[in-house]
Design an enzyme around this catalytic site. Structure first.
Site, PDB file in Angstrom:
ATOM      1  N   LYS A   2       0.862  -1.180   0.000  1.00  0.00           N
ATOM      2  CA  LYS A   2       0.000   0.000   0.000  1.00  0.00           C
ATOM      3  C   LYS A   2       0.893   1.222   0.000  1.00  0.00           C
ATOM      4  CE  LYS A   2      -4.534   0.805   0.537  1.00  0.00           C
ATOM      5  NZ  LYS A   2      -5.683   0.038   0.065  1.00  0.00           N
TER       6      LYS A   2
ATOM      7  N   GLY B 278     -25.915   2.111   2.347  1.00  0.00           N
ATOM      8  CA  GLY B 278     -24.997   2.730   1.380  1.00  0.00           C
ATOM      9  C   GLY B 278     -25.256   2.189  -0.003  1.00  0.00           C
TER      10      GLY B 278
ATOM     11  N   GLY C 163     -24.062   3.195  -3.046  1.00  0.00           N
ATOM     12  CA  GLY C 163     -23.116   3.792  -3.984  1.00  0.00           C
ATOM     13  C   GLY C 163     -22.836   2.800  -5.094  1.00  0.00           C
TER      14      GLY C 163
ATOM     15  N   VAL D  88     -21.035  -0.113  -5.244  1.00  0.00           N
ATOM     16  CA  VAL D  88     -21.228  -1.535  -4.940  1.00  0.00           C
ATOM     17  C   VAL D  88     -22.681  -1.792  -4.531  1.00  0.00           C
ATOM     18  CG1 VAL D  88     -20.512  -3.465  -3.492  1.00  0.00           C
ATOM     19  CG2 VAL D  88     -18.823  -1.763  -4.174  1.00  0.00           C
TER      20      VAL D  88
HETATM   21  P1  NAD Z   1     -19.330   4.670  -2.824  1.00  0.00           P
HETATM   22  O1  NAD Z   1     -18.657   5.884  -2.272  1.00  0.00           O
HETATM   23  O2  NAD Z   1     -19.677   4.623  -4.259  1.00  0.00           O
HETATM   24  O3  NAD Z   1     -20.674   4.387  -2.005  1.00  0.00           O
HETATM   25  C1  NAD Z   1     -20.816   4.554  -0.635  1.00  0.00           C
HETATM   26  C2  NAD Z   1     -22.238   5.037  -0.389  1.00  0.00           C
HETATM   27  O4  NAD Z   1     -22.443   5.063   1.019  1.00  0.00           O
HETATM   28  C3  NAD Z   1     -22.497   6.451  -0.908  1.00  0.00           C
HETATM   29  O5  NAD Z   1     -23.681   6.476  -1.690  1.00  0.00           O
HETATM   30  C4  NAD Z   1     -22.655   7.275   0.365  1.00  0.00           C
HETATM   31  O6  NAD Z   1     -23.545   8.362   0.223  1.00  0.00           O
HETATM   32  C5  NAD Z   1     -23.196   6.240   1.329  1.00  0.00           C
HETATM   33  N1  NAD Z   1     -23.020   6.562   2.742  1.00  0.00           N
HETATM   34  C6  NAD Z   1     -21.991   7.201   3.351  1.00  0.00           C
HETATM   35  N2  NAD Z   1     -22.216   7.287   4.676  1.00  0.00           N
HETATM   36  C7  NAD Z   1     -23.390   6.659   4.919  1.00  0.00           C
HETATM   37  C8  NAD Z   1     -24.136   6.398   6.073  1.00  0.00           C
HETATM   38  N3  NAD Z   1     -23.742   6.803   7.273  1.00  0.00           N
HETATM   39  N4  NAD Z   1     -25.296   5.702   5.955  1.00  0.00           N
HETATM   40  C9  NAD Z   1     -25.730   5.281   4.744  1.00  0.00           C
HETATM   41  N5  NAD Z   1     -25.061   5.519   3.601  1.00  0.00           N
HETATM   42  C10 NAD Z   1     -23.910   6.197   3.683  1.00  0.00           C
HETATM   43  O7  NAD Z   1     -18.403   3.446  -2.412  1.00  0.00           O
HETATM   44  P2  NAD Z   1     -18.393   1.993  -3.045  1.00  0.00           P
HETATM   45  O8  NAD Z   1     -17.366   1.945  -4.110  1.00  0.00           O
HETATM   46  O9  NAD Z   1     -19.793   1.559  -3.331  1.00  0.00           O
HETATM   47  O10 NAD Z   1     -17.815   1.141  -1.826  1.00  0.00           O
HETATM   48  C11 NAD Z   1     -18.626   0.873  -0.689  1.00  0.00           C
HETATM   49  C12 NAD Z   1     -17.748   0.300   0.419  1.00  0.00           C
HETATM   50  O11 NAD Z   1     -17.128  -0.904  -0.041  1.00  0.00           O
HETATM   51  C13 NAD Z   1     -16.586   1.211   0.851  1.00  0.00           C
HETATM   52  O12 NAD Z   1     -16.368   1.017   2.222  1.00  0.00           O
HETATM   53  C14 NAD Z   1     -15.405   0.673   0.055  1.00  0.00           C
HETATM   54  O13 NAD Z   1     -14.180   0.939   0.709  1.00  0.00           O
HETATM   55  C15 NAD Z   1     -15.704  -0.812   0.052  1.00  0.00           C
HETATM   56  N6  NAD Z   1     -15.130  -1.513  -1.094  1.00  0.00           N
HETATM   57  C16 NAD Z   1     -15.443  -1.151  -2.359  1.00  0.00           C
HETATM   58  C17 NAD Z   1     -14.904  -1.833  -3.442  1.00  0.00           C
HETATM   59  C18 NAD Z   1     -15.266  -1.455  -4.848  1.00  0.00           C
HETATM   60  O14 NAD Z   1     -15.004  -2.254  -5.764  1.00  0.00           O
HETATM   61  N7  NAD Z   1     -15.856  -0.317  -5.089  1.00  0.00           N
HETATM   62  C19 NAD Z   1     -14.023  -2.906  -3.228  1.00  0.00           C
HETATM   63  C20 NAD Z   1     -13.713  -3.290  -1.913  1.00  0.00           C
HETATM   64  C21 NAD Z   1     -14.283  -2.571  -0.860  1.00  0.00           C
END
Ligand code: NAD
Length: 367
Positions: free
Chosen positions: A93, A193, A195, A197
């Site tokens: 990292k 959440g 977003g 995923v």
């Molecule tokens: P993202 O930022 O697209 O989505 C996160 C969502 O959570 C957003 O819509 C945000 O508004 C919402 N949010 C934030 N605080 C909140 C709360 N208190 N209550 C409800 N909703 C809330 O992120 P993502 O890419 O969808 O990833 C989601 C999680 O998965 C993150 O923790 C990320 O580190 C982890 N992750 C993602 C991936 C990936 O491929 N994108 C891979 C491994 C891990």
């Protein structure tokens, strides 16, 4: 250098190598460049299984000590995640110390890329907090040792569909372990959440007739998903008191803590968010005592690193999705081990990762 400065430098050195030996890090590289203002630390935790892969995080750390703590912790996490996912890569990292909104620019990123390049492929970087796909393109101008590039550069693009598929697979394996059937039909699932995923996960869930409730801090986002998929919504403050079978954290970390554990009445926790347990050694045991099946986050969300892996060896989303499907089997093995050894699931997952690394280290020694 004065005698005082020499002894201070010795202390610093002992401190850093001491911290490296705590979790057996192989290499930590400190990088600075006056012209661009770059201050960065690259940590290579373990390369037994292959080159160290892990994202670069840009963050305005309060101190360099905090940045070091973060990069050591995150790089070690990557070793475990990739080992458990069965990938032939190790853990690394990088952190760039600074405010991504005001201090990030092309020159700084290209300079950072040059530092990554000096490691000759022992560390391969990717996107993390404070970084974008565009930033990976700048880094790529200085080094080939970068993934997370857009489709038009032969990259893997957005890893979220692959991550969501892995979460869905882990959820099915968890339900099968508890009920004997992997079907999610009629299961009440709360997705916290929606977003990148979260939305892909909702698609899988409704296809299987799960009863989905979503929550997000952005009301327009909630409205959009409710209208698109006909799911229910709840207030973000009411997530933990919902009547649900499965709680799926897909937003932030540390949502499994002293406060939420008093409220949660679900059978399973399975979601994409990183570092869901506020304190692994405390809350990993507490969930178990409450009879909740906790699907270890880094096992569940390995789709992201799987997507990166396929970008290294030649990208195919089909192949990445197929490998993500195997998260089902890994989840099953982890739950069997947790039951057999009467240990929390997070510990069972850690042991599985350590056992694989030790076995490969052993053959590396012999051949
Ligand atoms: P993202 O930022 O697209 O989505 C996160 C969502 O959570 C957003 O819509 C945000 O508004 C919402 N949010 C934030 N605080 C909140 C709360 N208190 N209550 C409800 N909703 C809330 O992120 P993502 O890419 O969808 O990833 C989601 C999680 O998965 C993150 O923790 C990320 O580190 C982890 N992750 C993602 C991936 C990936 O491929 N994108 C891979 C491994 C891990």
């Amino acid at each position: 250098m004065s005698t005082d400065n020499i002894s201070m430098a010795h202390e610093m050195n002992a401190g850093i190598t001491g911290r490296m030996s705590q979790f057996d890090h192989e290499q930590v590289v400190f990088c600075q460049d006056k012209a661009t203002g770059l201050k960065s630390i690259i940590a290579i935790h373990d390369t037994t299984l292959g080159p160290a892969v892990g994202g670069t995080r840009m963050w305005a750390y309060a101190s360099e000590a905090d940045a070091l703590t973060d990069v050591l912790r995150l790089s070690r996490g990557m070793t475990y995640k990739s080992a458990l996912a069965g990938l032939n890569i190790g853990g690394g990292k990088a952190v760039i110390i600074g405010d991504a909104r005001t201090q990030k620019n092309e020159a700084l990123l290209r300079r950072f890329g040059k530092f990554v390049d000096t490691l000759g492929g022992q560390y391969i970087t990717a996107e993390d907090v404070g970084m974008s796909t565009r930033d990976m393109e700048y880094i790529k101008m200085s080094t080939d040792h970068v993934v997370g590039l857009p489709d038009y550069m032969d990259g893997g693009g957005d890893p979220s569909p692959v991550t969501a598929y892995g979460v869905y697979m882990a959820m099915k394996a968890a339900v099968k372990h508890q009920t004997g059937s992997e079907s999610l039909a009629g299961k009440k699932v709360v997705v916290q959440g929606i977003g990148h995923v979260g939305e892909y996960l909702v698609q899988h869930l409704i296809k299987e007739n799960a009863l989905v409730t979503v929550a997000d801090i952005y009301e327009d986002r909630v409205r959009e998903v409710v209208n698109k998929y006909g799911v229910k919504a709840c207030n973000t403050n009411d997530v933990y008191t919902q009547d649900m079978d499965i709680y799926s954290p897909c937003a932030l970390g540390a949502t499994i803590n002293d406060d939420t554990l008093k409220l949660l009445k679900c059978a399973i926790i399975c979601g994409a968010a990183n570092n869901q347990l506020a304190d692994e050694t405390v809350h990993g045991i507490e969930v178990m005592k409450k009879g909740i099946l906790y699907a270890p986050d880094y096992l569940v969300n390995a789709g992201g690193i799987i997507n990166c892996y396929w970008e290294i060896i030649g990208y195919s989303q089909e192949a990445a999705l197929s490998q993500s499907e195997l998260i089902y089997n890994t989840m099953e093995k982890c739950l069997i081990k947790s039951d057999a050894e009467k240990i929390p699931t997070y510990l069972a997952a850690n042991k599985m990762a350590e056992e694989r690394i030790a076995a490969i280290a052993n053959i590396n020694k012999k051949f």
